[in-house]
Design a protein around this motif. Structure first.
Motif, PDB file in Angstrom:
ATOM      1  N   ILE A 164      26.986  30.370  -0.041  1.00 31.13           N
ATOM      2  CA  ILE A 164      26.676  29.042  -0.569  1.00 31.13           C
ATOM      3  C   ILE A 164      25.794  28.320   0.439  1.00 31.13           C
ATOM      4  CG2 ILE A 164      27.645  26.831  -1.339  1.00 31.13           C
ATOM      5  CD1 ILE A 164      30.242  28.324  -1.996  1.00 31.13           C
ATOM      6  N   CYS A 223      36.483  26.610  -2.843  1.00 28.77           N
ATOM      7  CA  CYS A 223      35.620  27.810  -2.863  1.00 28.77           C
ATOM      8  C   CYS A 223      36.301  29.029  -2.240  1.00 28.77           C
ATOM      9  CB  CYS A 223      34.298  27.531  -2.171  1.00 28.77           C
ATOM     10  SG  CYS A 223      33.324  26.327  -3.073  1.00 28.77           S
ATOM     11  N   LEU A 229      31.650  33.996  -1.045  1.00 27.79           N
ATOM     12  CA  LEU A 229      30.489  33.514  -1.785  1.00 27.79           C
ATOM     13  C   LEU A 229      29.469  32.990  -0.793  1.00 27.79           C
ATOM     14  CD1 LEU A 229      32.182  31.297  -4.544  1.00 27.79           C
ATOM     15  CD2 LEU A 229      31.445  33.697  -4.723  1.00 27.79           C
ATOM     16  N   TYR A 287      33.821  31.394   1.921  1.00 27.51           N
ATOM     17  CA  TYR A 287      32.403  31.030   1.970  1.00 27.51           C
ATOM     18  C   TYR A 287      31.722  31.766   3.103  1.00 27.51           C
ATOM     19  CZ  TYR A 287      29.085  28.353   4.885  1.00 27.51           C
ATOM     20  OH  TYR A 287      28.068  27.994   5.731  1.00 27.51           O
ATOM     21  N   LEU A 327      33.800  22.702   1.647  1.00 32.21           N
ATOM     22  CA  LEU A 327      33.797  23.736   0.598  1.00 32.21           C
ATOM     23  C   LEU A 327      35.196  24.342   0.405  1.00 32.21           C
ATOM     24  CD1 LEU A 327      30.388  25.534   1.267  1.00 32.21           C
ATOM     25  CD2 LEU A 327      30.996  24.121  -0.702  1.00 32.21           C
TER      26      LEU A 327
END
Ligand code: ASP
Length: 587
Positions: free
Chosen positions: A162, A208, A160, A211, A203
């Motif tokens: 971020i 998460c 992801l 990342y 994170l």
């Protein structure tokens, strides 16, 4: 729209079409009753033809035009008499029926051509004109495409993107921070992130899992060649993985990039331990496009009558293939190089391996032919080769030999553009001793995990602890680096202790992370790549500046904006800042 087509797309397929093009004037040529103009936009160049006999009023208007004026023309696509095979639009031209001047332009301070007459400083001051030139523009296009491909690869692998904040806390442990005063909190400062290291770890604690971010980082370092105070990283972090997983996944990314942009299969990446990198190349970022590995020669060259070698901690040689016939002058030239302030060696010993199997060296007085043969055998040198030898303190001699190796690689044209060798450097030491401050520093950063089997040495023999840390090196450039992180609070505490941090200091600077570790941190690790440098290496350029739209110069200045500049007293007052600058005459 002020155009129907761009300047890069019309071909014989468009003959007789009426089109409108807009762009900048690259070149004007008068030829008999005709005026020809090269019109340029981001996409290419198209030739415009103005016919005096048929349209005198437009031609008159065209007479006024100058280089870099912005115009819009409408006309008919016709086949060209004399074709230009070098550009995609070279078969056609536009017979202009309408001309609109969108903007006039002053004569630019340098030529907007692939090979410009403008020097570096001038081009940086007018960088927006520099970017109109193909080489610079193409670099920005390349950067965009590379970024896109990397985003795609990482997204496809579950990462992801971020964003993390730019206004963060100061952590004096790494490089120097850029500071930003906080108006609302007088006397307090934000720092710009040197990297999102601690945030990406948070994170992972946040769950998460994977990342990434293509993100600006800021480091207030004295600028060495080809460093920028702000630069871009492809920053990545993953949970529930081991070093092997990270190396494999990002090896996949590197292979994908080379396949996509260079149509090259680079295959499995070689791995070299940090120790071997230092021993064989004198550098943790060796250029392995060519061999010329160091050969340690203490055992064959010591205990004779040559004092210099007897007193040396390390004697190391490299073999320069095919250089056995070097003249005195050529050898002197290499000696001058190693003695130059940049390299700083006291001298150099050479052995020429003659075609008849004999040897000629600069130390013939001290060594027999038999001694020299032993050296040649160790270096695997054949008749016709030359051996170059440096000696002294281990670490300095390695550094000097590294310079000499690269220089010989250049002279023998072994560092070929268009050839790529990527490798992983692994097994870095966790800590690095600093003589000056008499303490250990983290070689990578304080969150890097020691190899599990070395954890117990942290207190007893910290200098021997190896880390689960790795660097990606391409053609002698460090392109990326990362590590498996510490995720247990106890181990992180031990690490801070090894770094000479008191509990209080550790809490003050990194309390937020140490505390977060208490709430279930998953095993995690990551890596960050230098995006600017990756662009440069893939395009065989020595300079990351070529791939940054608005770079700073070696003094950290943007001469175009310009920045930095003094600040208004009123602004300073708002920030509660009083300057205490000494002028040159002490007033
Ligand atoms: N944050 C590190 C750096 O900037 C990279 C990493 O460990 O992921 O060098």
């Amino acid at each position: 729209m002020l155009r129907t087509h761009t300047c890069g797309e019309l071909t014989l397929n468009n003959i007789q079409q009426t089109v409108t093009l807009s762009g900048w004037i690259q070149k004007i040529r008068h030829l008999g009753g005709m005026i020809f103009i090269d019109l340029r936009d981001r996409y290419g160049i198209t030739q415009l033809a103005f016919n005096h006999e048929e349209r005198p009023e437009i031609c008159e208007k065209a007479e006024k035009l100058g280089r870099e004026w912005v115009i819009s023309v409408t006309g008919i696509v016709i086949e060209r008499y004399s074709k230009n095979k070098n550009i995609p639009t070279g078969d056609i031209e536009i017979e202009v029926h309408e001309l609109e001047i969108l903007n006039e332009a002053e004569v630019p301070p340098f030529t907007i051509e692939d090979e410009s007459d403008g020097g570096d400083e001038l081009r940086m001051k007018y960088r927006y004109l520099d970017i109109r030139r193909n080489p610079v523009k193409n670099n920005l296009v390349f950067r965009h495409k590379l970024g896109l491909e990397i985003r795609k690869y990482l997204s496809n692998n579950g990462f992801l993107e971020i964003e993390t904040p730019f206004l963060v806390n100061s952590t004096p442990e790494g490089a120097r921070d850029f500071l930003v005063p906080s108006r609302m909190n007088p006397g307090e400062f934000y720092a710009l992130p040197q990297s999102p290291q601690t945030l990406k770890q948070l994170l992972m604690i946040a769950g998460c899992d994977r990342y990434f971010q293509i993100v600006r980082c800021f480091r207030d370092e004295d600028l060495r060649a080809d460093r920028q105070p702000e630069f871009t990283q492809i920053d990545c972090e993953m949970s529930f993985i081991e070093q092997e997983d990270i190396l494999n996944l990002f090896e996949g990314l590197v292979q994908h990039i080379f396949k996509t942009f260079k149509n090259l299969e680079i295959g499995k990446l070689e791995r070299l331990s940090w120790n071997d990198a230092m021993k064989y190349y004198g550098s943790d970022k060796p250029d392995v496009r060519f061999d010329m590995r160091f050969v340690e020669l203490n055992d064959v060259l010591q205990h004779k009558d040559f004092k210099v070698f007897n007193e040396a901690e390390l004697i190391v040689g490299i073999k320069a293939e095919g250089c056995g016939n070097y003249s005195r002058k050529q050898i002197d030239n290499i000696t001058d190089f190693v003695k130059s302030p940049r390299v700083g060696a006291a001298g150099m010993v050479y052995i020429l391996c003659n075609q008849d199997g004999s040897f000629k060296s600069s130390v013939d007085k001290f060594y027999s032919q038999d001694d020299l043969r032993k050296v040649a055998e160790k270096c695997e040198a054949k008749p016709g080769d030359m051996i170059l030898i440096l000696s002294g303190k281990k670490s300095t001699t390695r550094k000097q030999m590294c310079e000499l190796r690269l220089e010989m690689g250049n002279r023998l044209e072994l560092r070929k553009a268009g050839e790529y060798k990527a490798l992983w450097i692994v097994d870095f030491p966790l800590l690095e001793w600093d003589e000056e401050t008499q303490r250990f520093y983290a070689m990578h950063h304080p969150f890097t995990a020691p190899k599990p089997e070395h954890e117990s040495w942290l207190e007893s023999r910290p200098g021997d602890v190896l880390a689960n840390a790795y660097d990606l090196v391409i053609n002698g450039s460090e392109i990326g680096g990362g590590s498996i992180r510490i995720h247990r609070p106890e181990l992180q505490k031990q690490m801070f202790k090894a770094l000479n941090f008191s509990e209080e200091q550790a809490q003050n600077q990194f309390g937020f992370l140490i505390n977060a570790f208490k709430f279930g941190a998953p095993p995690h690790g990551g890596i960050a790549f230098g995006f600017d440098r990756l662009c440069a290496v893939l395009c065989d350029s020595d300079s990351i500046r070529d791939f940054i739209a608005f770079p700073k110069n070696n003094a950290g200045r943007d001469t175009m904006l310009p920045a930095p500049t003094p600040i208004d007293n009123k602004q300073l007052e708002e920030l509660n800042i009083k300057l205490n600058l000494q002028t040159e005459n002490g007033k």
